[in-house]
Design an enzyme around this catalytic site. Sequence first.
Site, PDB file in Angstrom:
ATOM      1  N   GLU A  92       0.848  -1.192   0.000  1.00 20.21           N
ATOM      2  CA  GLU A  92       0.000   0.000   0.000  1.00 20.21           C
ATOM      3  C   GLU A  92       0.889   1.249   0.000  1.00 20.21           C
ATOM      4  O   GLU A  92       1.893   1.303   0.710  1.00 20.21           O
ATOM      5  CB  GLU A  92      -0.843  -0.079   1.271  1.00 20.21           C
ATOM      6  CG  GLU A  92      -1.576   1.154   1.695  1.00 20.21           C
ATOM      7  CD  GLU A  92      -2.153   1.032   3.102  1.00 20.21           C
ATOM      8  OE1 GLU A  92      -3.171   1.692   3.345  1.00 20.21           O
ATOM      9  OE2 GLU A  92      -1.592   0.313   3.954  1.00 20.21           O
ATOM     10  N   LEU A  94       1.479   4.913   1.241  1.00 19.07           N
ATOM     11  CA  LEU A  94       1.030   5.833   2.287  1.00 19.07           C
ATOM     12  C   LEU A  94       1.717   7.183   2.078  1.00 19.07           C
ATOM     13  O   LEU A  94       2.900   7.225   1.747  1.00 19.07           O
ATOM     14  CB  LEU A  94       1.405   5.292   3.678  1.00 19.07           C
ATOM     15  CG  LEU A  94       0.736   3.981   4.119  1.00 19.07           C
ATOM     16  CD1 LEU A  94       1.314   3.513   5.452  1.00 19.07           C
ATOM     17  CD2 LEU A  94      -0.777   4.127   4.207  1.00 19.07           C
ATOM     18  N   ASP A 220      14.346  -3.201  13.216  1.00 19.91           N
ATOM     19  CA  ASP A 220      15.320  -2.294  12.590  1.00 19.91           C
ATOM     20  C   ASP A 220      14.798  -0.860  12.713  1.00 19.91           C
ATOM     21  O   ASP A 220      14.699  -0.123  11.732  1.00 19.91           O
ATOM     22  CB  ASP A 220      15.518  -2.687  11.114  1.00 19.91           C
ATOM     23  CG  ASP A 220      16.703  -1.956  10.465  1.00 19.91           C
ATOM     24  OD1 ASP A 220      17.527  -1.365  11.207  1.00 19.91           O
ATOM     25  OD2 ASP A 220      16.815  -1.960   9.227  1.00 19.91           O
TER      26      ASP A 220
END
Length: 312
Positions: A92, A94, A220
């Site tokens: 997706e 964003l 991370d």
Amino acid sequence: MEGVESVLRRELGSSTVAATGHSGGGCINQGRTYRTDHGRVFVKFNGKAEARRMFEGEMASLTAILRTHTVKVPKPIKVIDVPQGGSALVMEHLDMRFLDSHAAKLGEQLADLHLQNQKLGEKLQKEEGTVGKGAGQSDLQFVDQFGFDVVTCCGYLPQVNDWQRDWVAFFAQQRIGHQINLLEKESGNREARELWAQLQLKLPELFRPVTVVPALLHGDLWGGNVAEDADGPIVFDPASFYGHAEYELAIAGMFGGFDGAFYSAYHSRIPKAPGFDRRLRLYQLFHYLNHWNHFGSGYRGSSLSIMRGLLK
């Protein structure tokens, strides 16, 4: 990238795929946004032969975080092979901007992510002995070991995520030990091995004051992997596994990007346990060794100095 659009059309079942001109990337991958019939998608590319494994690990990480309903991540869609070689991860798109006004909210949501498995465990204990405890109350299962179902990569180097019940053994063997082995293979460095042999014997005393419950980690979490939109914070590029919640804060403190509001909000939900600062240095050691393995001996001095400091 010629040929990519046609692969995306086929793989996403979209009659139109058009690059928007929005692109991004870091030192490992390149990315580009495309318009499709289903909305905008962001596609990360990597030309290495082992890219599919890396992206499958990232997709599994995003999926795991998404299922906790704690902190927002881009929804992963698919890992695909690209015509030029290598692979791509489709997710997706964003609209992200630098983390600023939502830093405290990120601290709270990250703590919620870290506490979720523990809360599942506590709920399970309460329900034990309760007759007919409603099946299917949650699609999340309590995880009582350290590791992950698939290999995930911190950078492009694979992490060993084999399940273990003992956190200290997991971290010693599958995080630091693995990095030391890689170093020795690449650079023949003996000094790191000798210091680690001494430090390994001291690990149990660093963990004596704490009970470590497996927590789902981003893995991370440095400043380049967090952002926000109008609704709140976003994290991305995870290298997830179930580990010690404190581990998450190690790389966060190494390269900046997180302010006092973030830490205050996080520690209001997960207070610092005795010995926190020394364990944080130990967890930072993993990231310095990982950077040494990725980018060369510029990280050698920091790695060795942390080990010497922890041996004092």
